[in-house]
Structures are given as structure tokens and as C-alpha cells.
Design a protein around this motif. Sequence first.
Motif, PDB file in Angstrom:
ATOM      1  N   ARG A  89      98.980  59.081  31.819  1.00 18.85           N
ATOM      2  CA  ARG A  89      99.845  57.867  31.095  1.00 18.85           C
ATOM      3  C   ARG A  89     100.998  58.595  31.885  1.00 18.85           C
ATOM      4  NH1 ARG A  89      99.273  59.390  24.999  1.00 18.85           N
ATOM      5  NH2 ARG A  89      97.157  59.016  24.293  1.00 18.85           N
ATOM      6  N   PRO A  90     102.044  57.168  31.600  1.00 19.17           N
ATOM      7  CA  PRO A  90     103.036  56.975  32.229  1.00 19.17           C
ATOM      8  C   PRO A  90     103.934  58.259  32.211  1.00 19.17           C
ATOM      9  CG  PRO A  90     102.655  55.338  31.304  1.00 19.17           C
ATOM     10  CD  PRO A  90     101.041  55.675  31.786  1.00 19.17           C
ATOM     11  N   ASP A  91     105.139  59.327  32.778  1.00 17.44           N
ATOM     12  CA  ASP A  91     106.060  60.258  32.148  1.00 17.44           C
ATOM     13  C   ASP A  91     104.939  60.860  31.002  1.00 17.44           C
ATOM     14  OD1 ASP A  91     107.896  58.379  33.513  1.00 17.44           O
ATOM     15  OD2 ASP A  91     107.565  56.897  31.589  1.00 17.44           O
ATOM     16  N   ASP A  92     103.747  61.488  31.309  1.00 14.10           N
ATOM     17  CA  ASP A  92     103.707  62.174  30.367  1.00 14.10           C
ATOM     18  C   ASP A  92     102.266  63.122  31.903  1.00 14.10           C
ATOM     19  OD1 ASP A  92     101.914  64.345  29.168  1.00 14.10           O
ATOM     20  OD2 ASP A  92     101.878  63.212  27.818  1.00 14.10           O
ATOM     21  N   ARG A  93     102.878  64.183  31.732  1.00  9.52           N
ATOM     22  CA  ARG A  93     102.291  65.172  32.714  1.00  9.52           C
ATOM     23  C   ARG A  93     100.777  65.580  32.501  1.00  9.52           C
ATOM     24  NH1 ARG A  93     103.380  69.707  35.109  1.00  9.52           N
ATOM     25  NH2 ARG A  93     105.553  69.946  34.044  1.00  9.52           N
ATOM     26  N   ARG A  94     100.395  65.055  31.682  1.00 11.73           N
ATOM     27  CA  ARG A  94      99.363  66.183  30.661  1.00 11.73           C
ATOM     28  C   ARG A  94      98.060  64.825  30.943  1.00 11.73           C
ATOM     29  NH1 ARG A  94     100.641  65.790  24.075  1.00 11.73           N
ATOM     30  NH2 ARG A  94     101.443  63.796  25.068  1.00 11.73           N
ATOM     31  N   GLU A  95      97.008  65.857  30.976  1.00  7.77           N
ATOM     32  CA  GLU A  95      95.480  65.278  31.721  1.00  7.77           C
ATOM     33  C   GLU A  95      95.228  64.498  30.556  1.00  7.77           C
ATOM     34  OE1 GLU A  95      93.765  68.198  33.876  1.00  7.77           O
ATOM     35  OE2 GLU A  95      94.349  66.797  35.415  1.00  7.77           O
ATOM     36  N   PHE A  96      94.518  63.549  30.626  1.00  6.89           N
ATOM     37  CA  PHE A  96      93.873  63.259  28.746  1.00  6.89           C
ATOM     38  C   PHE A  96      92.434  61.977  28.973  1.00  6.89           C
ATOM     39  CE2 PHE A  96      97.038  62.208  26.099  1.00  6.89           C
ATOM     40  CZ  PHE A  96      98.021  62.421  26.522  1.00  6.89           C
ATOM     41  N   PHE A  97      91.384  62.377  28.355  1.00  9.80           N
ATOM     42  CA  PHE A  97      89.874  62.637  29.070  1.00  9.80           C
ATOM     43  C   PHE A  97      89.308  61.539  28.226  1.00  9.80           C
ATOM     44  CE2 PHE A  97      91.341  66.406  30.347  1.00  9.80           C
ATOM     45  CZ  PHE A  97      91.012  66.796  31.418  1.00  9.80           C
ATOM     46  N   THR A  98      88.568  60.866  28.855  1.00  7.40           N
ATOM     47  CA  THR A  98      87.326  59.585  27.849  1.00  7.40           C
ATOM     48  C   THR A  98      86.049  59.570  27.788  1.00  7.40           C
ATOM     49  OG1 THR A  98      88.492  58.315  29.932  1.00  7.40           O
ATOM     50  CG2 THR A  98      88.860  58.281  26.883  1.00  7.40           C
ATOM     51  N   THR A  99      85.413  59.017  28.072  1.00  8.15           N
ATOM     52  CA  THR A  99      84.005  59.195  27.907  1.00  8.15           C
ATOM     53  C   THR A  99      83.558  58.037  28.173  1.00  8.15           C
ATOM     54  OG1 THR A  99      82.714  58.762  25.994  1.00  8.15           O
ATOM     55  CG2 THR A  99      82.710  61.260  26.653  1.00  8.15           C
ATOM     56  N   PRO A 100      82.828  57.640  29.601  1.00  6.10           N
ATOM     57  CA  PRO A 100      82.486  56.236  29.889  1.00  6.10           C
ATOM     58  C   PRO A 100      82.393  55.607  28.537  1.00  6.10           C
ATOM     59  CG  PRO A 100      81.315  58.031  31.390  1.00  6.10           C
ATOM     60  CD  PRO A 100      81.918  58.450  30.421  1.00  6.10           C
ATOM     61  N   ASP A 101      82.920  53.938  28.795  1.00  3.76           N
ATOM     62  CA  ASP A 101      82.742  52.837  27.512  1.00  3.76           C
ATOM     63  C   ASP A 101      80.739  52.604  27.913  1.00  3.76           C
ATOM     64  OD1 ASP A 101      84.796  53.463  26.094  1.00  3.76           O
ATOM     65  OD2 ASP A 101      85.362  51.705  27.578  1.00  3.76           O
ATOM     66  N   ASP A 102      80.567  52.749  28.918  1.00  3.62           N
ATOM     67  CA  ASP A 102      79.106  51.818  29.742  1.00  3.62           C
ATOM     68  C   ASP A 102      77.961  53.331  28.875  1.00  3.62           C
ATOM     69  OD1 ASP A 102      77.091  51.169  30.230  1.00  3.62           O
ATOM     70  OD2 ASP A 102      77.395  50.964  32.376  1.00  3.62           O
ATOM     71  N   LEU A 103      77.175  53.238  28.052  1.00  6.28           N
ATOM     72  CA  LEU A 103      75.913  54.514  27.560  1.00  6.28           C
ATOM     73  C   LEU A 103      75.660  54.760  29.004  1.00  6.28           C
ATOM     74  CD1 LEU A 103      76.035  54.115  24.458  1.00  6.28           C
ATOM     75  CD2 LEU A 103      77.635  55.222  25.086  1.00  6.28           C
TER      76      LEU A 103
END
Lengths: 185, 185
Positions: free
Chosen positions: B75-89
Motif C-alpha cells: 500500500r502507498p505509504d505503508d511499508r508492511r507487506e499485504f497478502f492475498t490469494t488469487p481471485d481466479d480459482l
Amino acid sequence: MTISALRQEFILHFGEMGSRWGINRTVGQVYALLFLSEQPLCADDIVGALGFSRSNVSMALKELQSWNLVRLRHRPDDRREFFTTPDDLWEIVRCLIAERRKREIDPTLTKLRELTMTAPDPADAGAHARMAELRQLIEQMTRFHDDLAHMETERLVALLNMGARLGRIVDGAGRLIPIRRQKPS
Amino acid sequence: MTISALRQEFILHFGEMGSRWGINRTVGQVYALLFLSEQPLCADDIVGALGFSRSNVSMALKELQSWNLVRLRHRPDDRREFFTTPDDLWEIVRCLIAERRKREIDPTLTKLRELTMTAPDPADAGAHARMAELRQLIEQMTRFHDDLAHMETERLVALLNMGARLGRIVDGAGRLIPIRRQKPS
DNA sequence: TGTCTGTTTCAGAAATTCCTGAAACAACGG
DNA sequence: CCGTTGTTTCAGGAATTTCTGAAACAGACA
């Protein structure tokens, strides 16, 4: 019983891979030994060959039976049980796929059905939808597997060997395309 | 962070199945959480939701990355790493198959090639032949997988949905049979 | 440079799985 | 009924895997 270096290495490899395959070292080695063996072996043959304890071998054989990966044989005038693996490798593949599905997929499918059959609480709509989507995909794949599982091996192998050419029988939109007989193999 | 009962049950199920799937409980639960989450989550979100230690979550995320099952977001202005899973199964399914092959099949194929490439000692002819047979089968299947892996999802799904009808395009002897366009779906 | 925010590593505790030897069990023949 | 031959069960020790907290690390910024 003594084992050639070639067999030894194969057996040790199966033992090591066992944990990745969801079985343990003993089961892996016992299976590898039976797979290579020309004659059926009894539990004590296996103990002699691999050096595991008798009870451990007994457990491993039971486990392999539950996977349907070994066949039981009896000899006239011998009360002992002898074990072999099927000669036909495709039969083995079928067993493996069927068993893994039973252990790794079906319980999750059951759970997903359980969780998605009740009406979605509005607050959980997103999660509910995602589960339903997953459930649908798994159902689609298991339905396909059911279809293939009923097919004779020759047909399956023929499809397998078509490989990329299989893609040509459907167009990009998933519609069937008429095809002509290819060069007869 | 608090989690609805529906999500909770899904997450716990993934945790339990983890060991059967060759991952551990933490990895399974983290994956399930990300799978259901509408927004990307950072490591501390996960700690808050599941109650594992920070380092355990870090390990789990690393493991999931090595499986290619999660995507990294910033995210802009956020050093943290964010995680998601792909939307496409289907993308997930592809990953799973590819990774399992890499871990469970390829090492054995390599070993089989190594063991069968040297000339067979006559005393081991049987074992050598059996290994060669296995090697050939695995090569055939991985070649097929390579073919399918390159195919677009639409085509794959279309083939999947053909199910048993696929068998009709080859005859019992494995020869291609000309087919006609079926009712357009 | 120091501190603030975040990630990674790592030794060892905790939990789980694997393996063994001993004992129980089961079937058979004398 | 007893001995023989073979299989199965089971408690607990061994080995492996999982998980944690503490410490190391890394980059940004004043």
C-alpha cells in the motif's frame, strides 16, 4: 535376505519420498520392495529384506491394503499371507488417485457442502460466496474424475497421448469443433 | 480481530486437512483466512485473527509464497507487506498441481532416470525393467501435464465439462474417431 | 547516528508421528 | 486340550515436525 544396490537405492528413495506422499518411511520402503519383487513376499521376507520390526511391517502392510496398493496371495499348504503389487501400472495410478481423492478432497467437499447449504448470514456473504465457488469447482473436478475413472485404460492412454491436440477439439469459447481423423497411429 | 463462526469452521478445517495436504496446520489456516478475506491482510492481521506467534505466521507466509499460493501487495505509504490469494480459482488449481508435481513427482522421475540409464546388471534385469516401465509412465503423464498447463483456462474447462463424452473421440484401440459438432451450449 | 517499524532467523520447548518389543489373539493340527 | 505358526494390538521410547519467544536484521527517516 540381501538386496542389490539398484533395488536398494530405489527402496531408499521411496522411503524418503514417503513423507511427501502422505505415507511413512516404512510404508514407502515396503511398497518399493514389493513393487520390484518378482514373486509375492510374506511379512517375514520383508522383515528380512528391510530390517524393520515385525509389527511395523504388519502395520505398513495394513496401510498399503487400506490404500488398495497391494494384493493378497495365498499358497497351497501355507498359512502365511503373501503380498504383491498389481502388474498393471495404470491400475496403480487409478488406486492412487482414487485414494488421494478420498482422503484429501472428499472431506473438504463434504465440509463445503455443509457450510454452504445454510442460508448466508449477510455479514458473511463474501466468505459464503467464496466457499460456494470453491465447492462448485471441486464438484466439477470430481465429476470429471468420476467420468474418467469409468473409462477403459486404452481410451485413457489414447487421450493422454493426444496431449496438446486435445485442445483443438474445443474452440476458445469452449465449443466443440468438428475434427477429422488424424494419421492413424 | 474476531471471525464469524462460518469462517472459523472453514479455517479450522483447512488447518486439520493441512497435514494430509503436505502443509502444516498454521499454513493451512493462514491460507484459509487469506482465501476468505476480502482485503489483503498483513502478518499482524493474521496473528490477530488466528493467534499464532508472529514468527510462525512469518514462516507460514514464506511457505505459501514458495508454493506460489499467495500474492504480495503493497500500500502507498505503508511499508508492511499485504497478502492475498488469487481471485481466479483455476489459477490456484494450476499452482497446486504444478507445485505438487515439483515436490512429489519430479524428484522420483530424476531418480528413476538416474537408475535406469545405466545398463542393467543381468541379475537385476527384472527390477531394472520395472523401473523403466514406471519411468515411462511418469514421463507420459508429465508430458500430458505440460501440454495442459499451457492451455487457456476456457479450453481446459470445456474439456473438463465434456467428461465422459471425451471418451467418444477415441475408439477402443485408441484411434481418433471423427466427431460432429454437438448441440452448441 | 539513533529510533521506529517491520521481517527473518534460530535454539529449544511442545506436540505429533513413527517404530519397537512384548503380549494378546487366532487358526490349525495333533 | 496343547503346541505351532502366524497376525495384531499396544504402551512407551525415539525421531521428527511444529511452534514459540528472543534476538538479529533491514530499511526509512529525523
